[in-house]
Design a protein around this motif. Sequence first.
Motif, short mmCIF file in Angstrom:
data_model
loop_
_atom_site.label_atom_id
_atom_site.label_comp_id
_atom_site.label_asym_id
_atom_site.label_seq_id
_atom_site.Cartn_x
_atom_site.Cartn_y
_atom_site.Cartn_z
N GLY A 1 0.75 -1.21 0.16
CA GLY A 1 -0.11 0.15 0.03
C GLY A 1 0.62 1.34 -0.02
O GLY A 1 0.37 2.33 0.02
N HIS A 2 2.11 1.13 0.09
CA HIS A 2 2.98 2.31 0.13
C HIS A 2 3.41 2.84 -1.15
O HIS A 2 3.65 1.82 -2.06
N GLN A 3 3.60 3.93 -1.61
CA GLN A 3 4.15 4.48 -2.79
C GLN A 3 5.14 5.48 -2.47
O GLN A 3 5.05 6.22 -1.57
N ARG A 4 6.50 4.94 -2.84
CA ARG A 4 7.68 5.93 -2.60
C ARG A 4 7.20 7.28 -2.94
O ARG A 4 6.82 7.62 -3.93
N PRO A 5 7.73 8.33 -1.93
CA PRO A 5 7.32 9.79 -2.28
C PRO A 5 8.42 10.32 -3.22
O PRO A 5 9.31 9.80 -3.10
N PRO B 1 17.57 9.80 -1.04
CA PRO B 1 17.06 8.87 -1.70
C PRO B 1 16.75 7.46 -0.72
O PRO B 1 17.81 7.39 0.02
N ASP B 2 15.64 7.06 -0.94
CA ASP B 2 15.58 5.81 0.01
C ASP B 2 15.62 6.05 1.29
O ASP B 2 16.29 5.00 2.11
N GLN B 3 15.18 6.94 1.80
CA GLN B 3 14.99 7.35 3.20
C GLN B 3 14.25 6.35 3.85
O GLN B 3 12.96 6.11 3.70
N TRP B 4 15.02 5.65 5.00
CA TRP B 4 14.36 4.65 5.81
C TRP B 4 13.37 5.07 6.39
O TRP B 4 12.18 4.20 6.65
N THR C 1 7.17 4.22 7.54
CA THR C 1 5.84 5.02 8.06
C THR C 1 4.92 4.97 7.10
O THR C 1 5.08 4.89 5.70
N PRO C 2 3.39 5.23 7.55
CA PRO C 2 2.29 5.19 6.77
C PRO C 2 2.75 6.45 5.77
O PRO C 2 3.14 7.37 5.97
N ALA C 3 1.92 6.45 4.53
CA ALA C 3 2.29 7.41 3.35
C ALA C 3 1.62 8.85 3.96
O ALA C 3 2.08 9.79 3.60
N PHE D 1 4.47 15.26 6.86
CA PHE D 1 4.85 16.04 8.17
C PHE D 1 6.33 15.53 8.30
O PHE D 1 6.95 16.48 8.86
N ILE D 2 6.70 14.41 8.04
CA ILE D 2 8.30 14.06 8.13
C ILE D 2 8.94 15.09 7.37
O ILE D 2 10.10 15.47 7.90
N GLU D 3 8.55 15.31 6.08
CA GLU D 3 9.35 16.20 5.37
C GLU D 3 9.27 17.56 5.78
O GLU D 3 10.27 18.30 5.86
N LEU D 4 8.07 18.12 6.15
CA LEU D 4 7.92 19.26 6.97
C LEU D 4 8.78 19.46 8.23
O LEU D 4 9.61 20.73 8.14
N ALA D 5 9.19 18.66 8.99
CA ALA D 5 9.70 18.46 10.13
C ALA D 5 11.31 18.36 9.86
O ALA D 5 12.32 18.32 10.55
#
Length: 318
Positions: free
Chosen positions: A7-11, A19-22, A27-29, A34-38
């Motif tokens: 169900g994940h689609q790589r952002p 790239p390929d950030q663990w 984490t859920p899509a 919010f991960i990117e915002l922080a």
Amino acid sequence: MILEPPGHQRPAVLPDSTPDQWLLRATPAAWWPFIELARLDRPIGWWLLLLPCWWSSALASSVQHTPPNLWHLALFFVGAVAMRGAGTTYNDLADRNIDAKVARTRGRPLPSGRVSPRSAKIFLVAQALVGLGVLLCFNRFSIALGLSSLIIVGIYPFMKRLTSWPQAVLGLAFAFGALMGWAAAFGALAPPPLLLYVGAIAWTIGFDTIYALQDLSDDMIAGVKSTALFFGRHVRLAVGICYGICVIFVALALFAAGVLKPLASLGLLAMAAHFTWQIGRLDPEDPALALKLFRSNRDAGLLLFAGLAGTALSSAFM
């Protein structure tokens, strides 16, 4: 091959992300914006905020002839991650219209519409509350000192519109940990942390000037000012001067604290050598290299911390 969870689609990877950030894969899509915002997917930011705290804490421990205070180091870690996230969220809220005009930043969550301003404000408050919780674990002087830094944090996002030296204002905020580590140990300030603070400010101006080299053409179009634009063809010399000032004032801090000893001196020399390597490689025409050199400042800062932590350990058991 990296397998994605069901169900994940790589952002989409932002230009200054990894790239390929663990963390994104784990984490859920719905959490990714919010991960990117922080900037949790780009840990270099909180590392550079954290290291002056660790320098100051280890310097204080060396003076007290005690091992590094692991509790304080852990608190500073949590606080740095939380407040870095709160700071970038606030910065992105203030800059979302400018970010939409810059190639490197137009894909960020707010200008791209993946996060609404209302949601970002709620997220900002949540992160700030974590930071406040950490701050309340320290003495009263440290709490008051930490709260005073919010004035600098509050004005920083607007400085790039007003001055060619927004990196200096960022330095005042990012280097604040050089005061906090000592204050947490002693409940007061003294010449050593003040000297360390000046050195950390110069370090921040240097590495953030390197970071700003990625956006030269877009900044000119958007009317955004920076030291990278201000220094122009003299940027290598200017960054070298900033790094030199950093080394001088850190050395003065160690001398004032009475800990200019072999291990601390070795850590400082190792950091100075790393700075020399950065300046030797710096190419204003190579944005990818600029990002790599910017990120390498984590290692430069850890070299100094290792020397200070080693000095604290040796002074505790000798």
